[in-house]
Every structure is written in structure tokens, then in C-alpha cells.
Design an enzyme around this catalytic site. Sequence first.
Site, short mmCIF file in Angstrom:
data_model
loop_
_atom_site.label_atom_id
_atom_site.label_comp_id
_atom_site.label_asym_id
_atom_site.label_seq_id
_atom_site.Cartn_x
_atom_site.Cartn_y
_atom_site.Cartn_z
N SER A 211 6.67 -13.91 10.00
CA SER A 211 5.46 -14.37 9.31
C SER A 211 5.00 -13.41 8.23
CB SER A 211 4.33 -14.60 10.31
OG SER A 211 4.69 -15.56 11.27
N HIS A 268 0.25 -10.45 8.50
CA HIS A 268 0.15 -11.52 7.52
C HIS A 268 -0.52 -11.04 6.24
CE1 HIS A 268 0.29 -14.83 10.88
NE2 HIS A 268 1.37 -14.07 10.83
#
Length: 292
Positions: A211, A268
Site C-alpha cells: 500500500s 500510506h
Amino acid sequence: MNVVEVMRLPLGVDLSGFVALLRRLEVPHRVVEEGSEQVLWVPPAMAAQVLELYRRYPDGNADVEPVVDAGLPASAPARPPLKEQLRACKVTAGMLLLCMAVVGLTGLGENLSTLSWFTFQDYQVQGDYLYFVPLAQSLGEGQWWRLVSPMLLHFGVLHLAMNGLWYWELGRRIELRQGPWALLALTLVFSLVSNLAQHFIGGPNLFGGLSGVLYGLLGYLWLYQWLAPTPLFSLPRGVLVMMLIWLVICLSGVVGQLGFGQIANAAHVGGLLIGCLTGLLGGLLARRKLSA
């Protein structure tokens, strides 16, 4: 539409007749000016035929028949066959294969003994608790791979599937446009930065997945395309909006409260920031090169 560079010609070469021929044959194409050159882009599956067509009819020819003479279908699929895409995107495919191999070794994170080979920090299991080894100690023992290896870890089939699909979509754009080494370097840098961000913000804990890298690739494509547009880097607006909305939802804590597990939010955000920075630098360099 996926496209590849077919040929570069000086701006003085008149391509108007040949472009008109491509339009009549309904061949998907783009012509982009880059500095003192004009670049022709077509779908990968049609590159060889278009080159042959240009060799035979550089000025275009109104009498060419779409199928018999040109050897091109009247309409081409937007994407080449998967086998051809895999052959052209070796790093993208290889990274996904590595992720699947690590998933098999770690049992989607259930096998704690093999999981420790890839975590950011090594650990020891004592009863129901994990005792993490300081990162400096692991690095001092030569375990430098830990700085990037968490990107290979996934803790569920859905986790792997979603990350894999997005890496395939974003990664192959960069590999087709800038080559395998560029994608590999960006992947490692984004993994490093996102892992460090998660470690320093979240402290010793188990985290993993692509991610952080994905948000890095997204930021890179976003800023690069804004500064130096190129067909392969053009993403639908909905993709950017959706991923940014998902980032905000994760930051809100709603996902964890719904029982979907903890989200590595720092990874992220760190990935997105370093991706935007590299996209900004790369786009500015490309823009300067075009205007030189």
C-alpha cells in the site's frame, strides 16, 4: 489505452499523411512532440505492423485497404494479450510473483516463524507476546533487506488481491514508459520511506503490504503527468479521487472500527509524500528537457 513508443522523427518530417492513414484504418495512436522530435505511440500489439506500414507508406496512401494491404485489423483491442504484457513488464510481474511466494511462505501472516524473515523488525515469540529486536541491532547484523521487505507481506487474500491489482495497473505504466530499472528503483525507495514512516510513527509493530508503495506510485504519476504529460501516465480522474478518499477514510479510523484490522496510515501518507516529491522532480526534469 496502453500505448508504446513506435518511432521518433524530427519535427521537420511531415507525418500528416501517415496519421490520416492511421485514422482511416482506425488504428489507435497518439503523436506527441518531445523537444525537437515527434513521437508516435500505438498499442503494443500493433507496433510491428505500424512500423511496417510506415516503411511501405510513409506519406500515407488513400488506396490502402485496411485488412488486405495494411495487415491491420479495422479495430484493435485496447490491451494486448496478457502474455505480451507480462513479457513487457518483467519487474511489475516479478514483484507480484514475489508477493505471492512470500504469502505462501508466511501463510498470509499466520506462520510467525517465517513471517519474521520479512518484517521490518525481527522478533521473538514468548507465549502470546512478540518481543521486537531493535532495528539497529538487525541492521548491524547485516539484515538490510528488512528496510524494504515488509512490502512483500500480506495478511489476507483480499489484501493481496487489491494491492496486486493496483500495483499491476500503476507499475506497468512506469515500466512501459521509463523502463524496468526506473520502476524497481521507485518501488524500493517508496517502500523504504513508507516503512520508515510507519516505524517511527507507529513504533514496533507488525505491518506489511504494497500500500505504501502504491500511494508512492500514485503520487509519482500524478505530479509527473501534471508537469510533463505523457499518454501512459494519464490516469482516469476517478482513480486519484478514489484512492485519496480511501486514504482519508483509513486515517479516520473507521476501517479499524469495522473490524478490518489496523491500517498502516503512516506508510500510506509517507508513500504518497515521497511519490509526489519524486514525481515533481521527475516531471520538472522532463519538462526542462522538452523545452531545451
